[in-house]
Design an enzyme around this catalytic site. Structure first.
Site, PDB file in Angstrom:
ATOM      1  CG  ASP A 160      -2.166   0.920   0.957  1.00  0.00           C
ATOM      2  OD1 ASP A 160      -2.154   1.663  -0.051  1.00  0.00           O
ATOM      3  OD2 ASP A 160      -3.112   0.919   1.769  1.00  0.00           O
TER       4      ASP A 160
HETATM    5  C1  BGC Z   1      -5.013   3.296   0.410  1.00  0.00           C
HETATM    6  C2  BGC Z   1      -5.316   2.250  -0.625  1.00  0.00           C
HETATM    7  C3  BGC Z   1      -5.248   2.842  -2.012  1.00  0.00           C
HETATM    8  C4  BGC Z   1      -3.884   3.456  -2.204  1.00  0.00           C
HETATM    9  C5  BGC Z   1      -3.630   3.982  -3.586  1.00  0.00           C
HETATM   10  C6  BGC Z   1      -3.782   4.103   0.094  1.00  0.00           C
HETATM   11  O1  BGC Z   1      -3.660   5.198   0.912  1.00  0.00           O
HETATM   12  O2  BGC Z   1      -4.894   2.682   1.670  1.00  0.00           O
HETATM   13  O3  BGC Z   1      -6.561   1.674  -0.383  1.00  0.00           O
HETATM   14  O4  BGC Z   1      -5.525   1.866  -2.971  1.00  0.00           O
HETATM   15  O5  BGC Z   1      -3.726   4.498  -1.261  1.00  0.00           O
HETATM   16  O6  BGC Z   1      -4.274   5.159  -3.827  1.00  0.00           O
END
Ligand code: BGC
Length: 735
Positions: free
Chosen positions: A263
C-alpha cells in the site's frame, strides 16, 4: 507474446531495469499535468534517471492522459515494456454506485457482479488496467472511516461480495476485456485499534483465520490477479514486511501466484513502525516477504541494487517478482497493444449503466424506522424538503475519485422532475460548523461559506417557515464527505451539532418528519429516532442517489436493504457486532444475578439496529420452520424449509437469513453465525416456501490446533428477517 520471448526480455534486462518494474509512481513523475493525489505527496527522492525504468503508474486514468504517458515512455524505453496503469476505481468510474457499505446492504451478489462489470467496462475504455478493489476487509468498528469501503461485519457476506465483485471486474479478462482486480488490504486492516486509521492490529491467529482472511481467499478463488498489503501489523510485524503472511500463508499455503503490491508508502513506513532502521532494511524486509511492487517510495528504487550487489538480497527474489509483473502485462496483451481499451472502441451505454446504479442504490437503502407507516408518502401531501443533503450533489462518498458531481441527481432535482409532487425547499443548515477543518482528499476539497451564528439562525428560520406550511417534512441530513473514508476516523458518531439544532427545532412543530441519512459508516442515532417518524438510511448512494431515494419515499420502489453492519446504541459499546461469543456470564442466561453478569451499567449490550436489520413497506411473517431430519453426519445434509408470507397489499423483496449456533465446541463458538441467505420476491398476500440445505462444511471452524474442522454435537439453526428476530430449531451432527 510467447512465454519464451517474455523470458528473453527478463534475461536481457539490466538490474536497474528489473527494479524499475517493481516501482510504482503517480502521474506527476511522468507528466506535467495535474494528477490525482490520494495520499501524502512529499518528494520521494527518486532520481530523475530512474524514472524511465519505472513499471507502473498510480491513479492516472483517462484516454488522452494514458496515451500521452505511454507513448512518450515507450519511445524512450529500450525494451518497450509498457507501463501498467492502476487506480482506485472502488465503486464506480463514470457511473458511481453506492459506497460498499451500501452495496453490502443489498444482500444481492448477482446485482453487484453486474455493477462491477459495468465499472470494469467504463474504466477499461478509459485505459485502466488494474483497480485497487474490492476492499474486502471485515470491520466491526464504525469509528473507522474506511467502514465506508467495506461490505461490513460478517465473514460470509463479505466473502460472497468479494467473489461477486472480483468476478464482475475480471469477467472475460483477456487482451481486450476486463479490469484486473487487486483485492486489499491484506490483512486485518479493519481491526485497527480504537478504529483509528493506520493503527496497530493485534488478534489471535484463530480469529484472523476465522473471520478476517476468508474474504481474501474468496476473492483469490474468484481469480483476483493482485493483492495489496495492509498498513497494519499482523502478529507484531507490519504486513508489508511480514514474510509469514505474504510468503508462507498467501503464496505457499494458498498457492497465490499473482502480483503483490505494498500500500501507499508502506515499504518505507516499516521504518516508522520500528521494524527497520533505514530504507535498506525496509527494502530487504519487503522483498524477502515477496512484496513485488513498492508503491510511492524510493526504497526499492534506491536500495535494491546495492542490496543485490553486496549479497544482502538474493537476485532470485527480484527476478521472481519481475517475472510476475511481466506475466501480468502479458496477460493483458500490453506488449501487442499498449493502448488496451483506449483503441478498442468499447461502447458504453451510459443510460443502461445509470439505470443499474439506480437499482443498486434502491436496493442499498435501508428503512430503519417507519412509525405509523408514515412512508410511503403520497403525491397529495405537501412536502417541505429541508437539509444540507436535500439538494446536494456531493453524494458519492470519499472514494469515488473519478466520479463527477455534475452527473449526480439530488433529491430536489428528482422531485422537481415529477410534476405531480408538491414541494418547498430550504437548506436549513450547512453540514458542519466549519468545513475548513476537514482537509482535502483527491479531488474532494471544500471551502465552506462563513457559517456565522446569525447565518445559521437565518437558515433554520427559513426552514421552519416552510415546514409549518407543509404536511410532512423530509429532512436530508448526514456526515460531510470528508468525515468518513480513508483517514476519516471519528470518536463521536452523531450528526454534527448544527444539524441536531435544526432537527430539534423542526421536531417541536408537531409535523411528521422523514429523516433521510447520508453517511459513510453506521452512526449513533439513539438521540434522533424518537424525534422523527421515519428513518431512511441512504448511505452515499452515488450518481443516481436522488432518483433512488425519491422512488423509495413515494413507494415506487419498496425498500429491501438490510444492514451489513450493526448501528451502535452509543460509542462506548464499540465494537458491537452480532456474532460475538457468549462469555461465561451471559446477561440473559447466566445463573449469576444482578450486577455480576456481562453488561454495561449505562447502556444495553445490543446495538440500536442489529446486523441484517431493515424494514419494508410489506409486512413479512415467518412460519413453519421445518427440518428434514434432526440428525446429520459428515456425508449427509439436512433440508430446511420455511414459509414466508407477505401480509400486506404491497409486493416486496425479503432477505431470509439463516444462522447457526454450535452449542459446544473445543473452543468457544459465536452465539450465531450467518451461513446462508436468499433474497426473494413475495407478492402481496402470497406465501413462498424457501429452502436451504445445511451441510457439514458450514459447521467447520478453526479448532485448538488451528485445523479447519467440525465437531460432533448439538447445533441450533435460526431463520428470520434479521440477526435478532429468528425462529429456532435444533439438530445434531454425529459420526
Ligand atoms: C489506500 C489504498 C489505495 C492506495 C492507492 C492508500 O492510501 O490505503 O486503499 O488503494 O492508497 O491510492
Amino acid at each position: 507474446m510467447e512465454i519464451n520471448q517474455l523470458r528473453t526480455i527478463l534475461e536481457n534486462l539490466t538490474l536497474e531495469e528489473k527494479i524499475g518494474q517493481l516501482v510504482q509512481l503517480s502521474g506527476e513523475f511522468f507528466s506535467q499535468d495535474k494528477t490525482m493525489i490520494v495520499g501524502p505527496s512529499e518528494k520521494l527522492g527518486i532520481k530523475e534517471e530512474f524514472i524511465p525504468n519505472v513499471g507502473s503508474v498510480l491513479n492516472v486514468i483517462g484516454r488522452e492522459k494514458i496515451k500521452k504517458i505511454q507513448s512518450e515512455y515507450l519511445a524512450s524505453s529500450r525494451h518497450k515494456i509498457p507501463l501498467l496503469f492502476m487506480g482506485d476505481i472502488i465503486y464506480g468510474y463514470k457511473t458511481v454506485f453506492p459506497i460498499p457499505l451500501g452495496i453490502g446492504a443489498t444482500w444481492n451478489p448477482e446485482l453487484i457482479e453486474d455493477a462491477y462489470n459495468i465499472i470494469s467496462s467504463e474504466a477499461v475504455s478509459e485505459g485502466a488496467h488494474v483497480t485497487f478493489a474490492p476492499m474486502v476487509d471485515l470491520v466491526r468498528d464504525p469509528r473507522w472511516g474506511r467502514s465506508l469501503e467495506s461490505t461490513g461485519e460478517d465473514v460470509t457476506l463479505n466473502s460472497v461480495f468479494a467473489k461477486a465483485m472480483v468476478t464482475g471486474l475480471q469477467k472475460n479478462l483477456d487482451e481486450e476485456n476486463g479490469l484486473v482486480s487487486c483485492i486489499k488490504h491484506f490483512a486485518g486492516y479493519g481491526a485497527a485499534e480504537g478504529g483509528r486509521d493506520y493503527n496497530t492490529v493485534d488478534m489471535s491467529e484463530r480469529e484472523f483465520r476465522q473471520n478476517y482472511l476468508p474474504s481474501f481467499k474468496a476473492g483469490l478463488d474468484a481469480g483476483a490477479n493482485m493483492i495489496m498489503t495492509s498498513f497494519n501489523t499482523v502478529n507484531g510485524v507490519p504486513s508489508t514486511g511480514n514474510k509469514w503472511l505474504i510468503n508462507d500463508l498467501l503464496r505457499k499455503e494458498w498457492g497465490f501466484e499473482g502480483v503483490t503490491i505494498a500500500d501507499y508508502a508502506a515499504v518505507r513506513e516499516l521504518i516508522d513502525h520500528g521494524v527497520a532502521s533505514d530504507e535498506r532494511e525496509a527494502t530487504k524486509l519487503a522483498i524477502e516477504a515477496t512484496v513485488d511492487i513498492d508503491m510511492k517510495t524510493n526504497c526499492y528504487a534506491s536500495q535494491l541494487a546495492p542490496l543485490i550487489e553486496d549479497g544482502g538480497v538474493d537476485l532470485k527474489l527480484v527476478d521472481e517478482s519481475v517475472w510476475r509483473v511481466l506475466l501480468l502485462k502479458n496477460k493483458l496483451g500490453l506488449f501487442e497493444n499498449p493502448y488496451r481499451g483506449i483503441d478498442n472502441n468499447i461502447t458504453i451505454d451510459i443510460d443502461r449503466n445509470f439505470a443499474k446504479a439506480k437499482e443498486v442504490a434502491e436496493q442499498s437503502i435501508v428503512l430503519l424506522q417507519n412509525k405509523n407507516n408514515i412512508l410511503p408518502l403520497n403525491s397529495k401531501q405537501k412536502i417541505s424538503l429541508i437539509g444540507p443533503y436535500a439538494d446536494s450533489k456531493s453524494i458519492m462518498g470519499l472514494w469515488a475519485v473519478y466520479g463527477q458531481e455534475e452527473d449526480c441527481t439530488t433529491i430536489k432535482e428528482s422531485i422537481i422532475k415529477r410534476s405531480e409532487l408538491k414541494m418547498n425547499y430550504a437548506l436549513g443548515t450547512e453540514i458542519i460548523e466549519d468545513v475548513n477543518e476537514l482537509g482535502e482528499f483527491g479531488s474532494h476539497s471544500y471551502k465552506g461559506t462563513e457559517n456565522t451564528i446569525e447565518r445559521q439562525k437565518q437558515l433554520r428560520d427559513q426552514a421552519i417557515k416552510i415546514a409549518k406550511e407543509s404536511d410532512v417534512i423530509v429532512l436530508a441530513l448526514g456526515e460531510h464527505t470528508l468525515q468518513s473514508g480513508e483517514a476519516g476516523s471519528r470518536t463521536e458518531l452523531r450528526l454534527p451539532e448544527v444539524q441536531m439544532k435544526l432537527l430539534d427545532e423542526l421536531s417541536k412543530l408537531d409535523k411528521p418528519i422523514v429523516l433521510v441519512l447520508f453517511n459513510g459508516r453506521p452512526l449513533v442515532l439513539t438521540d434522533i429516532v424518537d424525534k422523527v417518524d421515519a428513518v431512511v438510511e441512504a448511505w452515499f448512494p452515488g450518481t443516481e442517489g436522488g432518483n433512488a431515494i425519491v422512488n423509495i419515499l413515494f413507494g415506487k420502489t419498496n425498500p429491501s436493504g438490510k444492514l451489513s453492519m450493526s448501528f451502535p446504541f452509543n460509542e462506548g459499546q464499540i465494537p458491537v457486532y452480532y456474532n460475538h461469543y457468549s462469555t461465561g456470564r451471559p446477561k440473559e442466561t447466566s445463573n449469576h444475578s444482578g450486577r455480576f453478569v456481562s453488561k454495561y451499567l449505562d447502556a444495553p449490550n445490543e446495538p440500536l439496529y442489529p446486523f441484517g436489520y431493515g424494514l419494508s413497506y410489506s409486512s413479512f411473517k415467518y412460519t413453519n420452520l421445518e427440518l428434514s431430519d434432526s440428525q446429520m453426519t459428515k456425508n449427509t445434509h439436512i433440508d430446511l424449509k420455511i414459509e414466508v408470507t407477505n401480509n400486506s397489499d404491497i409486493d416486496g423483496f425479503e432477505t431470509i437469513q439463516l444462522y447457526i449456533r454450535d452449542i459446544k465446541g473445543s473452543v468457544v463458538r459465536p452465539v450465531k453465525e450467518l451461513k446462508d441467505f436468499k433474497k426473494v420476491f413475495v407478492k402481496a398476500g402470497e406465501t413462498v416456501i424457501v429452502n436451504f440445505s445445511i451441510k457439514e462444511s458450514q459447521l467447520r471452524f478453526f479448532n485448538q490446533e488451528l485445523l479447519w474442522t467440525s465437531e460432533n454435537g448439538e447445533f441450533e439453526v435460526m431463520v428470520g428477517t434479521n440477526s435478532k428476530d429468528l425462529l429456532v430449531e435444533k439438530f445434531v451432527l454425529s459420526s
